[in-house]
Design a protein around this motif. Structure first.
Motif, PDB file in Angstrom:
ATOM      1  N   PHE A  80       0.905  -1.163   0.000  1.00  0.00           N
ATOM      2  CA  PHE A  80       0.000   0.000   0.000  1.00  0.00           C
ATOM      3  C   PHE A  80       0.935   1.201   0.000  1.00  0.00           C
ATOM      4  N   ASP A  85      -1.434   4.655  -2.170  1.00  0.00           N
ATOM      5  CA  ASP A  85      -1.554   4.155  -3.535  1.00  0.00           C
ATOM      6  C   ASP A  85      -1.516   2.634  -3.601  1.00  0.00           C
ATOM      7  N   TRP A  86      -2.220   2.118  -4.584  1.00  0.00           N
ATOM      8  CA  TRP A  86      -2.123   0.725  -5.010  1.00  0.00           C
ATOM      9  C   TRP A  86      -2.688  -0.301  -4.048  1.00  0.00           C
ATOM     10  N   PHE A  87      -3.600   0.112  -3.165  1.00  0.00           N
ATOM     11  CA  PHE A  87      -4.265  -0.912  -2.362  1.00  0.00           C
ATOM     12  C   PHE A  87      -5.295  -1.640  -3.229  1.00  0.00           C
ATOM     13  N   ASP A  88      -6.079  -0.841  -3.944  1.00  0.00           N
ATOM     14  CA  ASP A  88      -7.032  -1.372  -4.922  1.00  0.00           C
ATOM     15  C   ASP A  88      -7.913  -2.475  -4.351  1.00  0.00           C
ATOM     16  N   GLY A  89      -8.497  -2.177  -3.207  1.00  0.00           N
ATOM     17  CA  GLY A  89      -9.446  -3.125  -2.629  1.00  0.00           C
ATOM     18  C   GLY A  89      -8.791  -4.364  -2.067  1.00  0.00           C
ATOM     19  N   GLY A  90      -7.490  -4.310  -1.832  1.00  0.00           N
ATOM     20  CA  GLY A  90      -6.817  -5.456  -1.210  1.00  0.00           C
ATOM     21  C   GLY A  90      -6.449  -6.549  -2.190  1.00  0.00           C
ATOM     22  N   ARG A  91      -6.606  -6.280  -3.501  1.00  0.00           N
ATOM     23  CA  ARG A  91      -6.396  -7.356  -4.481  1.00  0.00           C
ATOM     24  C   ARG A  91      -4.963  -7.867  -4.493  1.00  0.00           C
TER      25      ARG A  91
END
Lengths: 552, 1010
Positions: A80, A85-91
């Protein structure tokens, strides 16, 4: 009297209105409805085209196959970044930590596009059969179906025999699991092999006879795993000779040769028509080709093109565990290749990224302030190569570190990056026409090496590994440097990293339940992904048709 | 890039002048008259009778003995006498000082006419749930479209603005949501023509990485000044006459007609001054700098102190002018009107300009037995958008996001006056309006002709023909620029056109018959409508010059390629053919029955389900007329209504029953390098079984009145069950499909049930003071049952690190708009998030999500008061909601400590020194807020000038404050929010992200009539 006339007139008007009933058929004018297009002699190829294109939405973005095969393995990590940035829902977290669920967005997407590929290929098979009946095209459609089924099998332990005549009807396709699935795909490949076009006829960007042989070899190499997923130890012995036979057929065909100038040409514009390629996905800008594999690891302030403002995203990185795997081997040209000096200036035509794994202070071009598109230059007008700064986020120097974790060491500039993939410097925005290799000779050599090794023939294994290493301009190994599976695994990772295979290799080499930074799961059920929940839901109307994989 | 309008200033000044002039007009000397009001039949004196001098607000009421005394401007005036339960009467004073008046009792209370669809009925005959709002009860103030006139005024009707951009659309739901798909809404019928309420503009600005602006409101072509009344059909026994389009309710709009009497000229002008109503409480530049210094990041303090948000907001001025004239003589009447509206938005670079005209004329023949009417409405509206996106992307192109988060120690400009170049991704917020031009121009014409012919006594034949056509052009252009993450550095233009048109033809026959105590009314009719929608879009890049605009001359573009400039277009048509009938029966004015049946045939549905039948039955019982109720003196009206009806929802994409094949190079493959073979893809396979969604609704209601109708009201209970829910699934039983989605009707239920209460209290105190208080309250409960899948995710977030994150879910047992989130438990001692591990597996995953409340309010209410004293009148209108949640996407994506550490400014609500600088902004209940609010929606103070000694008929002046205060705990711009965040067409609600903020405005208006 006058009034009466009027009454009559009005009644007539009303009646005529009532009789002028519309028939309510609507013509669709902006889209073709069917028959004309399907009866076109070009229809065979035109239905085959989208069957190939389904690979777009499987391969060309960082969060699809790259997430399932790369981020889930020891190869990549996506923190993260800076908490912003770039957590994107934990994907990416769920993928890295092996705690994904049947709701995982990547699983939903890759499943959707893989099954769509099978459906499209099957429909194409039907269209060709109904039309010209061209046997070679039919074989190609079946080959694609087999290729997509291979992916389904590898990821979800399922394959579907979709009969072309059943597509679009209520007849269900037949699901196969485990060894049955392997046998089904192998039988398809056997059935079509002689009808498939050769690579000389259609090139490596279509499913050709050599691709079928390569895919067979890959299936056989993994057959022990696919037949008994959750086994403590896999018994490979029965299939290795077949692997050797199939790979040898390709190696000795005289058709293919290893890249021996620059390994990274295999992952840039130079790879089109390349003699090492057996099968690759042909990206074009017009059909939605993307540079996301390059963009994902590169930084926001690293520019790739002098014409377009193509930059990266500071998303993924290689794990510190994978970085450490290279300890002592960093002189391998597959680790890093320099195109740019650290400082100084260069001519425009010499500008391109350094490639491979990047660490430490990064250098590149920097835009000139205030103008539309130009770069900082020296007094001779040459491009200045300057130390880069993470201006977009932290303002810190772009100095990549070895340490990287999901929630600690998760700054925008932590972690070494893989710039194995090139950006398409002549395509605007995020577009790219760089092809994505799916089967190439380097992998075939290593498959044969692995088969030899599993049969105990380490000398032949060493020979194949060294053939590859030599072509890559790396030092040949001594016998004591390749005499166990760990060493072989490392060699395969050096060659094949960041190419959508690491998860499969780790499972086959029994390393999937190992621990690495921020990954401690030892759950064997995680060797197979869960079938997305919406598929299980939809299949409930037919009890027992599709069961969820164990552990989900 | 915005053209300035020179005449706007001029009209503004004229408006102000007139306003000032009129305040100087004094009041006039008066005469006194007196008298008694009695019942014509019984001779009893009547207390509380309203007496008003015609054309003025001068009035009084009779005392306990029926006597009155009134100062009148002259003895030539006419008195208007009205009393509940009696027929109103006009009385000429004719020079008398003693004027006794007799009133005739009405047979029944409720004489006003209500528009019910294919006809009108007296209020007393209505057996269903119909709410009516006439012009005098509309919300005052600046309004661009009819929905705004009724916000908070009618129970069961929920109106939510999508943002504060002038001309932005509203969401309107009547009695809850009966579908999963986004884009449904009530049916609008304007003077008998069912209009197409689909968007008539393409979205602006999304091509350049900025995110798209709100589309414009398709209803804004209608000038609110032209509207006579709005009637809302709420329950299915009322809407079933509209069959397959009735399930979301029907809104019937009637425009003004020429009135009986002499010719009239009416001029209305207003000036409105608007400011932002509520700002987000950000850290001040000093606080920002102090914080950065305290954590050793003083390098992020660039020395200036800038309030970026102030730089992009402004005090906006708007002007409206509306002129109408009308006449009605024995055989004809007409009204003609013209209006101009010029509005500046409170964000720089946003404005709206609209011109419209209307003509409505009726002519009667054969001793008034044939009545032919003609109506035409034309409007052109241009809307200029600031670069503000509905779904701000991570690229920083959204002006609001950019200004809120911009480092407040950067200067706005360099010493030479040019904009300070900001190197980070969020460029100087003032650059956006400089380089981006987004506007739409919509021309819409609605025209109809209708005729009623009375063949014999009680038998009327009617027909109408109407056309509704709108053309919308959307221009999106970016000039040459050097901003990293905005596309097309050499400039680019996208020109998109939409055209919607509707043709309608209808015929009805109506027969009315009375015999002894029975009264019957039959209606039969036929209706046919054809809708077409089409659009085309093209683009060009790389401008050769900056001197002229690409949208004026696209040939300055120098680059076109199929991958970058692929043109697009679509064409859709559908037809609807209907047969319908209605019977009203009334026995002794106590017992009423209504039955309707509509057969609808729609080309949208499969050949197997082309026709549907929509019946309804309802009845009413006038209880207070029964002998057992006669001795309840306080009770002046009690009426029971019971109804059941079935309606449909056919707002689905056209052609989904048909096989659909797409041939495009975009889905092709290059079998040879660089040579693309276009691909044939199956978008859909044929499904002849698709049909409309069906809603069954039961309604039980009471209308009541007390104390001579000074307190009136109604209460309704309803239950609406929607089934055969239609949506697209991405897989069938067999996962191997030829297409990527399937439309099917699912045997699930969406249940809406609720209670609606409307109350009104009216009282006249002596001769100078009257008071009217009205209120409404709706309780609504929504539930999804038997969903065929475990979960449908929707409500997608936008912003850094939030790609693909959804926060809402459709699940069985939960309402639509349910938030489905990780349960935030606070920070641990390291300053990191803690979430509840619901499944106890030791890991926080998507399996740990919980239902955290719904975006739909449990309670919506409105309260309005109208106080009159002599010539003064004060109206206040409050509205509110409670029980709903709002997900604040900005708090999640922008306002957290890691962003502050990274050098972006944040809102105070996100400031927490205990939070770790790298704590993850994971979507969770942390960013979910209570969305309840109570608002003074508008307040109007009106002064009616006594015009007896002036050569004009009427003159009034008013000041209206809009959106004066809001009580809420929500820290965003405005709790009334609904950003469109659907996923795969599954609707979502209650997500807020840097929407265009709402204005608070003050309007000065003058109304002159001759």
């Amino acid at each position: 009297m006058k009034l009466l006339h009027l009454k009559i007139t009005l009644v007539v008007v009303l009646c005529s209105l009532l009789y002028s009933c519309a028939d309510l058929t609507t013509s669709v004018k902006d889209t073709a409805l069917g028959s004309e297009e399907i009866n076109n002699p070009e229809a065979g190829l035109r239905t085959l085209a989208p069957a190939y294109l389904s690979m777009n939405s499987i391969l060309n973005r960082h969060e699809w196959m790259n997430n399932l095969q790369g981020v889930s393995s020891i190869e990549q990590i996506v923190p993260f970044r800076g908490g912003t940035d770039w957590f994107d829902g934990g994907r990416f977290f769920e993928m890295h930590q092996h705690n994904w669920t049947p709701q995982h967005i990547t699983l939903i997407n890759v499943w959707g596009n893989t099954t769509q590929g099978i459906g499209r290929a099957s429909l194409s098979q039907k269209t060709i059969s109904d039309g010209t009946g061209d046997a070679s095209l039919i074989a190609e459609a079946r080959g694609l179906k087999a290729f997509y089924n291979y992916w389904l099998l590898d990821l979800w332990n399922i394959a579907f025999d979709s009969k072309p005549e059943d597509v679009g009807t209520t007849n269900l396709s037949t699901p196969y699991r485990g060894g049955e699935a392997v046998d089904y795909i192998l039988s398809e490949l056997e059935a079509i092999e002689s009808s498939l076009p050769t690579i000389q006829e259609v090139g490596e960007i279509r499913f050709n006879r050599s691709a079928a042989i390569g895919l067979k070899a890959r299936l056989l190499l993994n057959k022990a795993v696919y037949s008994d997923r959750y086994a403590e130890n896999f018994d490979f012995s029965n299939d290795m000779q077949s692997v050797i036979d199939n790979t040898t057929q390709l190696i000795n065909s005289g058709t293919f040769s290893l890249e021996n100038e620059n390994y990274f040409f295999l992952f840039g514009k130079e790879n089109e028509g390349h003699p090492e390629m057996i099968f690759s996905f042909n990206q074009e800008v017009e059909t939605g080709g993307q540079h996301r594999l390059a963009y994902f690891h590169a930084s926001r302030d690293r520019f790739a093109s002098l014409i377009f403002r193509k930059t990266g995203s500071d998303g993924g990185a290689i794990t510190q565990d994978f970085y450490d795997m290279w300890e002592g081997w960093r002189d391998d040209p597959r680790f890093f290749h320099r195109f740019l000096p650290d400082g100084g200036s260069i001519a425009d035509e010499d500008f391109r990224w350094n490639r491979g794994i990047q660490i430490g202070q990064q250098y590149g071009i920097i835009p000139k302030q205030g103008t539309s598109i130009d770069w900082q230059r020296d007094e001779d007008g040459k491009l200045l190569i300057l130390p880069l700064v993470d201006d977009s986020r932290s303002g810190k120097p772009m100095n990549y570190t070895r340490e990287i974790g999901l929630t600690e060491d998760n700054d925008h500039i932590t972690g070494a990056r893989s710039l194995k993939w090139d950006m398409d410097r002549n395509a605007p925005g995020s577009a790219s026409s760089v092809n994505i290799p799916l089967i190439r000779l380097g992998e075939i050599y290593l498959m044969r090496a692995e088969a030899y090794a599993r049969l105990g023939n380490w000398a032949n294994a060493l020979n194949d590994v060294n053939t590859v290493r030599t072509a890559r301009k790396a030092r040949a190994l001594n016998a004591n440097e390749l005499n166990n599976m760990d060493q072989l695994f490392r060699e395969i990772m050096f060659e094949m990293y960041h190419e959508h295979w690491s998860r499969t290799y780790m499972i086959r080499f029994g390393k999937w339940e190992d621990s690495w930074r921020d990954k401690n799961s030892t759950d064997k059920n995680k060797r197979v992904f869960p079938i997305p929940q919406f598929v299980i839901d939809a299949a409930q109307s037919e009890p027992g048709y599709i069961e969820q994989n164990p552990g989900y | 890039m915005i053209q300035k309008r020179s005449y706007k200033k001029i009209t503004q000044n004229i408006g102000l002048l007139i306003l000032v002039f009129c305040f100087f007009i004094g009041t006039i000397q008066a005469q006194t008259i007196s008298g008694t009001v009695t019942d014509e039949e019984t001779g009893a004196s009547l207390p509380g009778v309203n007496i008003v001098v015609q054309g003025t607000n001068i009035g009084t009421a009779t005392d306990m003995d029926g006597n009155y005394e009134l100062d009148v401007p002259s003895l030539n005036e006419t008195l208007l006498v009205s009393f509940i339960g009696y027929l109103s009467k006009e009385v000429q004073i004719a020079g008398r000082v003693n004027v006794n008046i007799t009133l005739t009792p009405q047979t029944l209370v409720g004489d006003e006419l209500v528009v019910v669809g294919y006809g009108t009925q007296r209020r007393s005959e209505i057996t269903t749930s119909v709410a009516s709002l006439s012009a005098e009860n509309f919300n005052a103030g600046l309004a661009n479209s009819p929905e705004q006139l009724m916000q908070g005024r009618i129970s069961g009707v929920n109106v939510t603005a999508q943002g504060g951009q002038p001309g932005s659309p509203t969401n309107i739901t009547i009695r809850g949501l009966g579908t999963l798909r986004s884009g449904s809404g009530p049916l609008y019928v304007i003077d008998g023509i069912a209009i197409n309420n689909n968007s008539n503009t393409a979205t602006a600005g999304e091509s350049f990485g900025v995110g798209s602006a709100s589309p414009t409101n398709p209803l804004s072509f209608l000038n609110p000044n032209d509207i006579e009344s709005i009637d809302v059909l709420k329950d299915a026994s009322a809407t079933a006459i509209y069959g397959s389009r009735g399930s979301d309710g029907v809104i019937l709009i009637t425009t003004k007609r020429g009135q009986q009497g002499q010719s009239q000229l009416n001029y209305n002008s207003s000036v409105t001054i608007s400011n932002i109503a509520n700002e987000i409480d950000m850290l001040s530049p000093d606080e920002f700098a102090d914080f950065q210094a305290s954590v050793g990041q003083s390098g992020l303090d660039f020395g200036q102190r800038t309030n970026w948000f102030d730089e992009i907001t402004r005090t906006a001025t708007s002007n409206n002018h509306s002129l109408s004239y009308s006449n009605r003589t024995g055989e004809s009447d007409f009204i003609a009107s013209f209006n101009y509206s010029g509005q500046d938005g409170i964000m720089i670079a946003s404005e709206l300009e609209s011109f419209g005209g209307r003509l409505r004329a009726n002519q009667r023949f054969f001793e008034n037995r044939l009545d032919i009417g003609f109506n035409i409405l034309a409007n052109r509206t241009r809307t200029d958008f600031a670069p503000i996106a509905n779904s701000p992307s991570t690229n920083g192109g959204d002006m609001i996001t950019n200004a809120l988060t911009q480092n407040p120690t950067n200067p706005v400009r360099l010493p030479d006056g040019s904009l300070f170049p900001i190197t980070q991704e969020g460029f100087n917020p003032l650059r956006g309006p400089e380089i981006l031009t987004n506007f739409t121009e919509v021309t819409r014409i609605l025209s109809g002709i209708n005729a009623d012919f009375e063949i014999t006594e009680g038998l009327v034949l009617s027909g109408n023909f109407g056309i509704d056509n709108s053309i919308g052009n959307t221009i999106s252009q970016v000039s040459r620029h050097n901003i990293n993450r905005i596309a097309k550095p050499l400039g680019g233009l996208v020109d998109a056109k939409r055209e919607n048109s509707t043709l309608q033809s209808e015929a009805t026959i109506n027969y009315m018959v009375d015999f002894s105590n029975h009264s019957l009314n039959f209606l039969a009719g036929y209706s046919w409508q054809k809708f077409t929608q089409e659009g085309r879009s093209w683009s060009i890049d790389s401008f050769s010059t900056e001197e002229i605009e690409g949208y004026h001359n696209p040939s300055i573009g120098t680059e076109l390629s199929i991958s970058e400039n692929r043109p697009s277009g679509f064409y859709q048509e559908n037809q609807l053919q209907s047969f319908f009938g209605r019977t009203n029966y009334n026995f002794v004015d106590k017992y009423y029955l209504t039955a309707t049946l509509r057969a609808d045939g729609s080309s949208r549905f499969g050949s197997g389900n082309r026709y549907g039948f929509f019946p309804s039955f309802s009845g009413a019982w006038q209880l207070n007329e029964e002998s057992f109720m006669q001795n309840l003196d306080a009770l002046s009206n009690l009426r029971l209504r019971i109804g059941w009806g079935r309606t449909g929802n056919q707002e689905i994409p056209n052609g989904i029953t048909e096989q659909l094949i797409n041939v495009s190079s975009g889905s092709g493959y290059a079998f040879n390098p660089g040579q693309i073979t276009p691909g044939i893809t199956f978008v859909r396979i044929q499904n002849k079984d698709i049909k409309w969604e069906v809603s069954d609704q039961t309604n039980v209601g009471f209308d009541f009145g007390f104390f001579g109708q000074s307190l009136t009201g109604s209460i309704d209970l309803f239950r609406k069950v929607s089934t055969d829910i239609l949506f697209a699934q991405t897989t069938g039983t067999d996962p191997i499909n030829a297409t990527s989605s399937f439309w099917s009707n699912f045997d699930m239920e969406i249940i809406n049930q609720g209670i609606e209460l409307d109350l009104k209290y009216l009282h006249q105190f002596g001769s100078n003071f009257f008071m009217e208080i009205g209120g409404n309250l709706s309780l609504l409960d929504n539930e999804v049952k038997d969903l065929p899948v475990s979960i449908l995710r929707t409500g997608i977030l936008t912003g850094r690190g939030l790609s693909g994150e959804t926060v809402q879910a459709i699940m069985s047992g939960l309402p639509i708009g349910a938030f489905f989130l990780l349960d935030y438990q606070g920070l641990d001692q390291d300053g990191l998030n803690q979430f509840r591990d619901v499944d106890g597996d030791g890991a926080i995953t998507n399996a740990d999500r919980v239902y955290a409340g719904s975006a739909l309010p449990d309670v919506t209410y409105g309260l309005s008061t109208n106080l009159g004293y002599k010539n003064w009148n004060l109206g206040l209108n409050f509205n509110g909601v409670s029980g709903n949640k709002i997900y604040w996407n900005d708090h999640n994506g922008l306002f957290n400590m890691p962003q502050l550490f990274a050098g972006n400014n944040i809102a105070r609500v996100g400031f927490d020194p205990n939070e770790a600088p790298n704590n993850s902004a994971t979507a969770s209940t942390r960013f979910l807020y209570d969305g309840s609010y109570f608002r003074l929606n508008n307040a109007t103070l009106r002064y009616t000038v006594n015009t007896n000694n002036l050569p004009i008929r009427g003159l009034d002046l008013s000041i209206t404050g809009q959106n004066l205060f809001t009580i809420t705990d929500y820290p965003g711009f405005d709790p009334e929010v609904s950003m469109p965040r659907a996923v795969d067409g599954i609707q979502s609600f209650g997500i807020d992200s840097s929407r265009y903020p709402t204005a608070r405005s003050l309007m000065f208006a003058i109304n002159v009539s001759l």
